[in-house]
Write a protein that holds these residues in place. Structure first.
Motif, short mmCIF file in Angstrom:
data_model
loop_
_atom_site.label_atom_id
_atom_site.label_comp_id
_atom_site.label_asym_id
_atom_site.label_seq_id
_atom_site.Cartn_x
_atom_site.Cartn_y
_atom_site.Cartn_z
N SER A 1 0.84 -1.18 0.00
CA SER A 1 0.00 0.00 0.00
C SER A 1 0.88 1.25 0.00
N SER A 2 0.54 2.25 0.76
CA SER A 2 1.30 3.51 0.75
C SER A 2 1.03 4.28 2.03
N GLY B 1 7.53 15.39 15.41
CA GLY B 1 7.50 14.63 16.65
C GLY B 1 6.21 13.88 16.90
N HIS B 2 5.28 13.94 15.95
CA HIS B 2 4.01 13.21 16.07
C HIS B 2 3.82 12.32 14.84
N PRO B 3 4.54 11.21 14.79
CA PRO B 3 4.54 10.36 13.59
C PRO B 3 3.22 9.62 13.42
N PHE B 4 2.97 9.20 12.18
CA PHE B 4 1.85 8.30 11.92
C PHE B 4 2.11 6.97 12.62
N LYS B 5 1.00 6.34 13.08
CA LYS B 5 1.07 5.01 13.66
C LYS B 5 0.18 4.07 12.88
N PHE B 6 0.42 2.79 13.05
CA PHE B 6 -0.27 1.78 12.22
C PHE B 6 -1.77 1.80 12.42
N ASP B 7 -2.23 2.20 13.61
CA ASP B 7 -3.66 2.15 13.91
C ASP B 7 -4.33 3.51 13.87
N ASP B 8 -3.65 4.52 13.32
CA ASP B 8 -4.29 5.82 13.12
C ASP B 8 -5.44 5.69 12.12
N GLY C 1 -11.18 -15.96 5.40
CA GLY C 1 -10.01 -16.60 6.00
C GLY C 1 -8.72 -16.36 5.24
N LEU C 2 -8.78 -15.61 4.12
CA LEU C 2 -7.55 -15.23 3.42
C LEU C 2 -6.68 -14.43 4.38
N GLU C 3 -5.40 -14.79 4.45
CA GLU C 3 -4.48 -14.06 5.33
C GLU C 3 -3.96 -12.82 4.58
N VAL C 4 -4.39 -11.66 5.02
CA VAL C 4 -4.00 -10.41 4.38
C VAL C 4 -2.93 -9.71 5.20
N VAL C 5 -1.90 -9.22 4.53
CA VAL C 5 -0.85 -8.42 5.15
C VAL C 5 -0.75 -7.11 4.38
N ILE C 6 -0.84 -5.99 5.09
CA ILE C 6 -0.78 -4.67 4.44
C ILE C 6 0.49 -3.97 4.88
N ILE D 1 -0.46 -11.98 10.07
CA ILE D 1 -1.80 -12.18 9.52
C ILE D 1 -2.74 -11.03 9.87
N ASN D 2 -3.34 -10.44 8.83
CA ASN D 2 -4.34 -9.37 8.95
C ASN D 2 -3.82 -8.15 9.72
N GLN D 3 -2.54 -7.87 9.53
CA GLN D 3 -1.91 -6.73 10.19
C GLN D 3 -1.57 -5.63 9.18
N VAL D 4 -1.45 -4.41 9.70
CA VAL D 4 -0.98 -3.26 8.92
C VAL D 4 0.39 -2.88 9.47
N PHE D 5 1.38 -2.80 8.59
CA PHE D 5 2.74 -2.48 9.01
C PHE D 5 3.24 -1.21 8.32
N LEU D 6 3.68 -0.24 9.11
CA LEU D 6 4.40 0.91 8.57
C LEU D 6 5.89 0.54 8.53
#
Length: 314
Positions: free
Chosen positions: A107-108, A119-126, A153-158, A218-223
């Protein structure tokens, strides 16, 4: 449990897709390519991919419609959605039908937004807050992929990269590298109070490969970034050092940039030059037990060496 062995990569001719093939740890998998040139396929809402993805265990989806200079489209948002949203979901739904276990979506950071306060970075759960058509199309794809994962049940990784650089990089990073290589004074001496998160393509690819079969992905969002934020001034310094150039940066006050941007109607460009865009990758590191293997210094040196080699050939 199904073991991941056969990997399909889309966008293999692109900067990220082609870089995955160079990662030595990818060699333990069987790699297949979903290529427009080879398969007469496009990423869109109606193409069939079932023959191509038969027996595939994991898809790494890098293909996307990116920014196009002087775009003449009458409906650019729909054009972005056709590839980045509807096309992605079409591929993912067929992946479910074909029995694919995992779907890694590149993604992006534009899904989060265009800038941060220092000093206020984006976080994965914003909350998602995309501003341009590209970011909106990626954001919508993320939401629909996670819904599909819940339903099937598809394992999605973003994975949301920041600005990606490395050997062969193009666009603004390449233009600035070329400018620094000339050894001329540049007007960035006062742009020291912003911070940008960058990521080398080696670090990004290492994370992608880590996510292929990591059980906690699995099913996580990673910065993702190099975990070393730098100002515009520091970026130029790092480039000059990597190129073996002395760099004198003129101390042009930032207010002069803002006035020039307003006068020329280029306020967005100036805001990117002066502003910050930081990401917090704590969640990525702690969830996966991962850290960027390449330092920003080594990443810039690798990029500069490739740039100089290319100049010698031209």
């Amino acid at each position: 449990m199904k073991i991941i062995k056969n990997i399909m990569i889309t966008g293999i001719t692109g900067f990220i897709g082609s870089s995955i093939l160079k990662q030595t740890t990818i060699s333990k998998y069987n790699i297949f390519q979903l290529s427009i040139a080879d398969n007469k396929l496009r990423i869109d809402s109606h193409s069939s991919y079932l023959d191509a993805i038969n027996n595939i265990d994991c898809i790494i989806h890098c293909a996307a419609r990116v920014h196009i200079m002087d775009d003449t489209s009458t409906n650019p948002l729909d054009d972005y959605r056709e590839v980045n949203t509807r096309g992605t979901l079409n591929l993912a739904r067929q992946a479910v039908e074909a029995g694919v276990k995992r779907f890694i979506f590149i993604s992006s950071i534009k899904v989060n937004g265009e800038s941060t306060q220092l000093g206020h970075p984006f976080k994965f759960d914003d909350n998602r807050s995309p501003e341009d058509f590209y970011g909106k199309s990626k954001s919508e794809a993320e939401e629909q992929l996670l819904q599909l994962a819940e339903e099937t049940g598809l394992e999605v990784v973003i994975i949301r990269p920041t600005l990606v650089y490395g050997p062969g990089v193009k666009a603004n990073f390449s233009s600035l590298l070329n400018l620094v290589s000339k050894g001329l004074p540049l007007p960035f001496g006062c742009i020291k109070d912003n911070k940008r998160s960058l990521v080398s393509v080696d670090n990004l690819v290492d994370l992608i490969v880590t996510c292929i079969d990591h059980p906690k992905a699995i099913n996580q969002v990673f910065l993702v970034s190099d975990d070393n934020d730098v100002s515009t001034n520091e970026i130029v310094q790092q480039m000059a050092k990597a190129l073996g150039k002395s760099q004198w940066q003129l101390p042009i006050p930032t207010d002069c940039y803002r006035l020039a941007g307003k006068a020329l109607g280029k306020e967005d460009v100036i805001n990117r030059l002066l502003g910050s865009l930081q990401v917090d990758i704590t969640h990525t590191k702690e969830t996966l037990g991962w850290k960027p293997p390449q330092t920003i210094e080594d990443g810039f040196k690798q990029t500069a060496d490739a740039f100089l080699q290319r100049k010698l050939k031209d």
